[in-house]
Design an enzyme around this catalytic site. Structure first.
Site, PDB file in Angstrom:
ATOM      1  N   LYS A  70       2.239  10.738  10.171  1.00 14.08           N
ATOM      2  CA  LYS A  70       2.131  10.157   8.835  1.00 14.08           C
ATOM      3  C   LYS A  70       0.976  10.834   8.126  1.00 14.08           C
ATOM      4  O   LYS A  70      -0.165  10.743   8.561  1.00 14.08           O
ATOM      5  CB  LYS A  70       1.894   8.651   8.988  1.00 14.08           C
ATOM      6  CG  LYS A  70       1.608   7.911   7.704  1.00 14.08           C
ATOM      7  CD  LYS A  70       1.586   6.402   7.953  1.00 14.08           C
ATOM      8  CE  LYS A  70       0.256   5.811   7.518  1.00 14.08           C
ATOM      9  NZ  LYS A  70       0.280   4.389   7.227  1.00 14.08           N
ATOM     10  N   GLU A  84       4.928  -1.328   8.599  1.00 10.63           N
ATOM     11  CA  GLU A  84       3.595  -1.349   9.198  1.00 10.63           C
ATOM     12  C   GLU A  84       2.792  -2.530   8.667  1.00 10.63           C
ATOM     13  O   GLU A  84       2.885  -2.861   7.474  1.00 10.63           O
ATOM     14  CB  GLU A  84       2.927  -0.016   8.806  1.00 10.63           C
ATOM     15  CG  GLU A  84       1.536   0.208   9.313  1.00 10.63           C
ATOM     16  CD  GLU A  84       0.985   1.548   8.804  1.00 10.63           C
ATOM     17  OE1 GLU A  84       1.773   2.470   8.474  1.00 10.63           O
ATOM     18  OE2 GLU A  84      -0.244   1.671   8.700  1.00 10.63           O
ATOM     19  N   GLN A 132       0.789  -1.234   0.000  1.00  7.62           N
ATOM     20  CA  GLN A 132       0.000   0.000   0.000  1.00  7.62           C
ATOM     21  C   GLN A 132       0.825   1.290   0.000  1.00  7.62           C
ATOM     22  O   GLN A 132       0.508   2.231  -0.692  1.00  7.62           O
ATOM     23  CB  GLN A 132      -0.917  -0.034   1.224  1.00  7.62           C
ATOM     24  CG  GLN A 132      -1.925   1.082   1.292  1.00  7.62           C
ATOM     25  CD  GLN A 132      -2.871   0.890   2.478  1.00  7.62           C
ATOM     26  OE1 GLN A 132      -3.782   0.073   2.419  1.00  7.62           O
ATOM     27  NE2 GLN A 132      -2.630   1.615   3.545  1.00  7.62           N
ATOM     28  N   GLU A 142      -3.370   8.797  -1.409  1.00 10.74           N
ATOM     29  CA  GLU A 142      -2.651   9.615  -0.432  1.00 10.74           C
ATOM     30  C   GLU A 142      -1.637  10.543  -1.086  1.00 10.74           C
ATOM     31  O   GLU A 142      -0.738  11.069  -0.429  1.00 10.74           O
ATOM     32  CB  GLU A 142      -1.993   8.717   0.616  1.00 10.74           C
ATOM     33  CG  GLU A 142      -3.036   7.936   1.401  1.00 10.74           C
ATOM     34  CD  GLU A 142      -2.475   7.175   2.571  1.00 10.74           C
ATOM     35  OE1 GLU A 142      -1.236   7.066   2.679  1.00 10.74           O
ATOM     36  OE2 GLU A 142      -3.283   6.686   3.383  1.00 10.74           O
ATOM     37  N   ARG A 188      -5.969   9.473   7.274  1.00  9.34           N
ATOM     38  CA  ARG A 188      -6.595   8.338   6.605  1.00  9.34           C
ATOM     39  C   ARG A 188      -6.485   8.564   5.100  1.00  9.34           C
ATOM     40  O   ARG A 188      -6.198   9.673   4.647  1.00  9.34           O
ATOM     41  CB  ARG A 188      -8.083   8.204   6.989  1.00  9.34           C
ATOM     42  CG  ARG A 188      -8.381   7.965   8.447  1.00  9.34           C
ATOM     43  CD  ARG A 188      -7.661   6.779   9.064  1.00  9.34           C
ATOM     44  NE  ARG A 188      -7.823   5.501   8.397  1.00  9.34           N
ATOM     45  CZ  ARG A 188      -8.476   4.463   8.897  1.00  9.34           C
ATOM     46  NH1 ARG A 188      -9.072   4.562  10.080  1.00  9.34           N
ATOM     47  NH2 ARG A 188      -8.529   3.327   8.244  1.00  9.34           N
ATOM     48  N   SER A 189      -6.765   7.494   4.340  1.00 17.20           N
ATOM     49  CA  SER A 189      -6.639   7.680   2.884  1.00 17.20           C
ATOM     50  C   SER A 189      -7.721   8.615   2.353  1.00 17.20           C
ATOM     51  O   SER A 189      -7.504   9.367   1.412  1.00 17.20           O
ATOM     52  CB  SER A 189      -6.666   6.333   2.181  1.00 17.20           C
ATOM     53  OG  SER A 189      -7.785   5.581   2.608  1.00 17.20           O
ATOM     54  N   ASP A 243      -1.184  -1.285  12.736  1.00 15.97           N
ATOM     55  CA  ASP A 243      -2.230  -0.327  12.358  1.00 15.97           C
ATOM     56  C   ASP A 243      -3.561  -1.073  12.345  1.00 15.97           C
ATOM     57  O   ASP A 243      -4.319  -1.012  13.310  1.00 15.97           O
ATOM     58  CB  ASP A 243      -1.912   0.291  10.991  1.00 15.97           C
ATOM     59  CG  ASP A 243      -3.064   1.113  10.444  1.00 15.97           C
ATOM     60  OD1 ASP A 243      -3.924   1.550  11.239  1.00 15.97           O
ATOM     61  OD2 ASP A 243      -3.119   1.344   9.211  1.00 15.97           O
ATOM     62  N   ASP A 293       4.001   0.613   4.438  1.00 13.53           N
ATOM     63  CA  ASP A 293       2.800   0.037   5.044  1.00 13.53           C
ATOM     64  C   ASP A 293       2.388  -1.098   4.135  1.00 13.53           C
ATOM     65  O   ASP A 293       1.889  -0.887   3.037  1.00 13.53           O
ATOM     66  CB  ASP A 293       1.686   1.089   5.152  1.00 13.53           C
ATOM     67  CG  ASP A 293       0.442   0.513   5.820  1.00 13.53           C
ATOM     68  OD1 ASP A 293       0.481  -0.686   6.211  1.00 13.53           O
ATOM     69  OD2 ASP A 293      -0.563   1.244   5.946  1.00 13.53           O
ATOM     70  N   LYS A 347      -4.788   6.506  14.880  1.00 11.14           N
ATOM     71  CA  LYS A 347      -5.805   7.144  14.048  1.00 11.14           C
ATOM     72  C   LYS A 347      -7.042   7.348  14.920  1.00 11.14           C
ATOM     73  O   LYS A 347      -7.740   6.379  15.236  1.00 11.14           O
ATOM     74  CB  LYS A 347      -6.172   6.235  12.871  1.00 11.14           C
ATOM     75  CG  LYS A 347      -5.066   6.037  11.850  1.00 11.14           C
ATOM     76  CD  LYS A 347      -5.478   4.942  10.882  1.00 11.14           C
ATOM     77  CE  LYS A 347      -4.509   4.812   9.730  1.00 11.14           C
ATOM     78  NZ  LYS A 347      -4.772   3.560   8.957  1.00 11.14           N
TER      79      LYS A 347
HETATM   80  P1  PGA Z   1      -6.494   3.861   5.314  1.00 10.01           P
HETATM   81  O1  PGA Z   1      -4.961   3.738   5.013  1.00 10.01           O
HETATM   82  O2  PGA Z   1      -6.762   5.223   5.832  1.00 10.01           O
HETATM   83  O3  PGA Z   1      -7.141   3.593   4.011  1.00 10.01           O
HETATM   84  O4  PGA Z   1      -6.799   2.821   6.348  1.00 10.01           O
HETATM   85  C1  PGA Z   1      -3.956   4.224   5.810  1.00 10.01           C
HETATM   86  C2  PGA Z   1      -3.173   3.133   6.436  1.00 10.01           C
HETATM   87  O5  PGA Z   1      -3.460   1.955   6.248  1.00 10.01           O
HETATM   88  O6  PGA Z   1      -2.237   3.459   7.182  1.00 10.01           O
HETATM   89 ZN    ZN Z   2      -1.859   1.203   7.610  1.00 11.53          ZN
END
Ligand code: PGA
Ligand code: ZN
Length: 828
Positions: free
Chosen positions: A804, A702, A582, A625, A782-783, A728, A660, A753
């Site tokens: 991050k 991660e 990712q 992102e 977040r994404s 995470d 990640d 988060k």
């Molecule tokens: P997400 O991605 O906000 O889509 O969960 C961010 C991450 O996985 O760190």
């Molecule tokens: Zn993550």
């Protein structure tokens, strides 16, 4: 004392803050009342006289005499007679107004300019002093103003007048004035001790001199004088004061052997009482200085340095005022200081400055100022600056109000002044409204923005959302339904509560949510309200959000400032094509955020150039992102590009690599699907081993395994001890799950988060646990993001290890980095 010393107390007390300020001033004045302090410090027990802890057996003395001088001398003499009654054989004192006594003769002298009355009184005092013999006891009342009131010869009177007038224009301190005074007098600077010798002397010192130097009070008639004629002459020369006949003060220590100089009261007595009164009223109270001799401007700077809501900053001393030539204004030091403070006052603050004897060179004791004073002046079209320039405070306060009146007081320490900054009233912090609206996030998906209002203050938070969401994350309610829940469920439950009670309102949100996943209201609703309230609370307190968070969190530190985790190549669920992994990040290894940010941007630019060499421009897309997405399924390729970009960029700081893996997103039916192959957890670990070998900079990883597999995390962590293994999806900012990860030694880092857990309090609790176990916290976006920048405040306020926030080029990501940079800039 039931009756107030401030006679216009009620007229002035037009607001709560004014009333509190006047109460504090009143407490200060009452504590130094001459009768009060004497009754507190002198006690006659049969034939034993106790004076502030010292013990005198009166049977040892044939006669007891009382002499005294200074502003409070007559009242002190009167009170001493009440205590000692017929034991006093004879006495004479000079003060400002006579007081009918049985034995002691009291004289009204003139101050600050000596006159014949002072001389006549002094002659009598001298006679009494001379009648005291070896077996006698002489109680001497030494109080402020004594320098002018005690005049042993007419020549001294004349010289005293001349000196005082010359000194007024000079800007010298009262200590300097007194040094000269000691050398133009027969009695000051220890002269009285010499003429009382060999009688026993109790000198009761009522100090008006800031700093408690007993020898300075009334120019120290019973104290050994360290200064010489040469010192006095130097001061005269320094300020060009004119010609004076100087004499040396007694230097034979024998004269002082039977002298007990005992401090009875000083400005600290008043300041301590004011501090106690302020504390009783619920203020934080500091004594900034008891010895201030500063200009009004310097005084204002000292008083406003540590201002927090609900505080009192108090000082004792004398403001340095230089009277400009040709200035014809009227008023005293205290009025002038109050007038000058109008330039520095913040809304709601009250400032008071008073002469402790009730006489600020005028018939007022001093003045009170606040924003009401400014409005009044504006209303009356008075030019404040003009009054300031002309030192014309008396007519100013006569016009706008604010003079504090006490009449002549039976006390005299230094001036007393303080700045009161009001407390945040309950009303200011009470939630008066909560609203929510729908808005699109960075992916165009609907999310909510919540505003919590507390009277004049408010906070707004727009909730982000994830794509690779962990199974243990709190539930997300669709935006439109969420808006209804805010209006119908949350608002009625929280109206009337305080935004300052973060844990209380978060507990209410949890209760409304009903389940750990907050199913009944949604984690997005809970977080929207929780963060908006947190922001409103910071505003109510008038402090930055990060500072408010730091206060909630308890000022713990993992790093001076967070390291930036900058995502440069996107894959997995954040991209349509590309590798299954990712995020490919760079982490400038420094807590210098500006340097880190510059380095990250530079590496990103190099990376773009490198990609353009291998791919067509239109094939390089941008992921959720803000990172690049390349049309290649290769696991290795993105790491190789990032490593090359780091190598080819000239940065001032070392740069690490991070990833990640978000392994849950390519975990299906018990296996991991990478580059078209099915892998077991063990085989995946082998892939990682290969990556670490090839890319030694890859040091922060991660979610290397699926979110249920704590054991695989632990194995990986022990095989790669130098790597920070970060949870995470594994941990979802959940304290209980983090505890499990800690127990299983699965991780050494955790992504934080807030929207995974739903409230600010829960987020901070999880971080607390992480800090206790040295688990590095990386506060994360977040994404699906909004322009909100709260996470920067969260990362800085908790001094977490990292922040991050994606690629710095996308506006919703840049907002976070920019906010962090701004915080750091203003913080330094
Ligand atoms: P997400 O991605 O906000 O889509 O969960 C961010 C991450 O996985 O760190
Ligand atoms: Zn993550």
């Amino acid at each position: 004392m039931d009756k107030k010393l401030i006679t216009n107390f009620d007229t002035l007390a037009t607001s709560k803050s004014r009333r509190d300020a006047l109460t504090i001033a009143e407490a200060g004045l009452q504590a130094i009342d001459t009768q009060v302090v004497l009754q507190n410090s002198i006690e006659l027990d049969g034939t034993i006289l106790r004076v502030a802890g010292e013990r005198f057996d009166l049977t040892r003395y044939e006669h007891t005499y009382v002499i005294g001088f200074g502003k409070v001398a007559c009242t002190a003499a009167y009170t001493l007679e009440q205590i000692l009654q017929e034991r006093i054989k004879e006495g004479a004192v000079v003060g400002l107004s006579e007081r009918v006594c049985q034995t002691i003769d009291t004289y009204a002298g003139t101050h600050p300019i000596p006159s014949t009355q002072n001389y006549t009184a002094t002659k009598h005092i001298d006679e009494v002093a001379r009648s005291a013999k070896e077996n006698d006891l002489v109680i001497v009342i030494v109080s402020g103003g004594g320098s002018a009131l005690l005049c042993s010869t007419m020549a001294e009177c004349d010289q005293g007048q001349k000196l005082f007038n010359a000194f007024l224009q000079s800007g010298g301190t009262i200590e300097e004035l007194n040094t000269v005074r000691k050398h133009i007098s027969k009695l000051k600077g220890g002269g009285l001790a010499q003429s009382l010798y060999p009688a026993t002397v109790i000198s009761l010192i009522f100090s008006d001199v800031p700093g408690g130097d007993l020898a300075a009070v009334a120019s120290g008639p019973t104290c050994f004088d360290e200064s010489t004629v040469a010192d006095a002459q130097a001061i005269i020369d320094c300020y060009g004061l004119g010609d004076f006949i100087l004499n040396e003060t007694p230097k034979d220590l024998e004269y002082f052997k039977r002298v007990h100089n005992i401090p009875i009261v000083s400005n600290m007595t008043a300041l301590n009482a004011m501090q106690a009164s302020a504390r009783t009223l619920g203020y934080r109270a500091d004594i900034v200085s008891a010895t201030q001799y500063a200009t009004p401007k310097e005084t204002a700077a000292m008083l406003t340095k540590q201002v927090v809501p609900g505080s009192v900053q108090a000082m004792g001393g004398e403001t340095k005022v230089i009277v400009p030539e040709g200035c014809d204004g009227t008023g005293g030091r205290n009025g002038y200081l109050a007038l000058s403070m109008l330039d520095s006052l913040q809304s709601g603050q009250v400032f008071i400055s008073i002469a402790s004897d009730g006489h600020d060179n005028t018939n007022a004791a001093g003045a009170l100022v606040d924003s009401e004073t400014i409005s009044k002046a504006t209303e009356m079209s008075l030019n404040i600056q003009e009054y300031q320039t002309n030192l014309n405070s008396f007519p100013f306060f006569a016009a706008v109000g604010g003079h504090i009146r006490t009449g002549q007081l039976d006390s005299n320490v230094s001036d007393l002044l303080f700045l009161l900054t009001p407390k945040i009233s309950r009303d200011d912090a009470t939630i008066t409204d909560i609203t929510a609206k729908v808005l699109p996030d960075s992916r165009g998906k609907e999310t909510i923005s919540v505003t919590v209002t507390a009277g004049e203050h408010s906070g707004t938070f727009s909730v982000p959302s994830g794509a690779s969401t962990g199974i243990r994350e709190v539930q997300v309610i669709p935006a439109r339904a969420a808006v209804t829940i805010v209006a119908d469920t949350v608002k009625p439950a929280l109206l009337g509560t305080s935004v300052l009670d973060q844990s209380g309102l978060d507990a209410t949100l949890r209760n409304l949510g009903q389940t750990p996943s907050l199913a009944a209201i949604g984690g997005n609703v809970a977080l929207g309200v929780s963060v908006a309230a947190c922001k409103a609370a910071a505003q109510v307190q008038g402090i930055e959000i990060w500072k408010y968070i730091a206060d909630l969190f308890g000022h713990q530190t993992q790093a001076p400032a967070p390291r930036l985790f900058v995502n440069l190549i996107n894959g997995g669920e954040h991209a349509l094509v590309g590798s299954a992994i990712q995020e490919h990040q760079i982490i400038p290894d420094t807590d210098d955020v500006a340097a880190a940010h510059a380095a990250a941007t530079a590496v990103q630019a190099t990376l773009h150039q490198l990609l353009l060499k291998d791919f067509k421009k239109q094939d390089i897309t941008i992921g959720d992102e803000g990172g690049f997405v390349i049309p290649s399924k290769s696991i290795e390729a993105p790491f190789a590009y990032v490593a090359a970009a780091i190598e080819q960029t000239d940065t001032m700081v070392p740069i690490l690599m991070g990833a990640d893996m978000a392994a849950s997103s390519f975990y299906k039916a018990g296996e991991y699907e990478l580059e078209g192959k099915q892998l077991t957890a063990g085989q995946l670990q082998t892939v990682y081993r290969g990556l670490h070998k090839k890319f030694p900079l890859l040091q922060l990883v991660e979610d290397p395994f699926a979110e249920h597999d704590f054991a695989a995390f632990a194995k990986y962590q022990s095989a790669q001890p130098a790597v920070t293994c970060i949870g995470d999806d594994l941990t979802t900012t959940n304290k209980t799950t983090l505890q499990k990860a800690i127990t299983k030694a699965a991780i050494t880092g955790i992504i934080i988060k807030p929207n995974q857990i739903g409230t600010v309090s829960d987020t901070l609790e999880t971080m607390q646990l992480a800090y206790q176990h040295n688990i590095r916290c990386i506060v994360s976006h977040r994404s699906g993001e909004t322009m909100d920048d709260f996470i920067a405040d969260l990362a800085f306020g908790t001094k977490s290890y990292g922040l991050k926030a994606g690629a710095p080029t996308m506006p919703e990501r840049a907002a976070k980095y920019d906010r962090l940079l701004a915080i750091i800039q203003t913080h330094e």
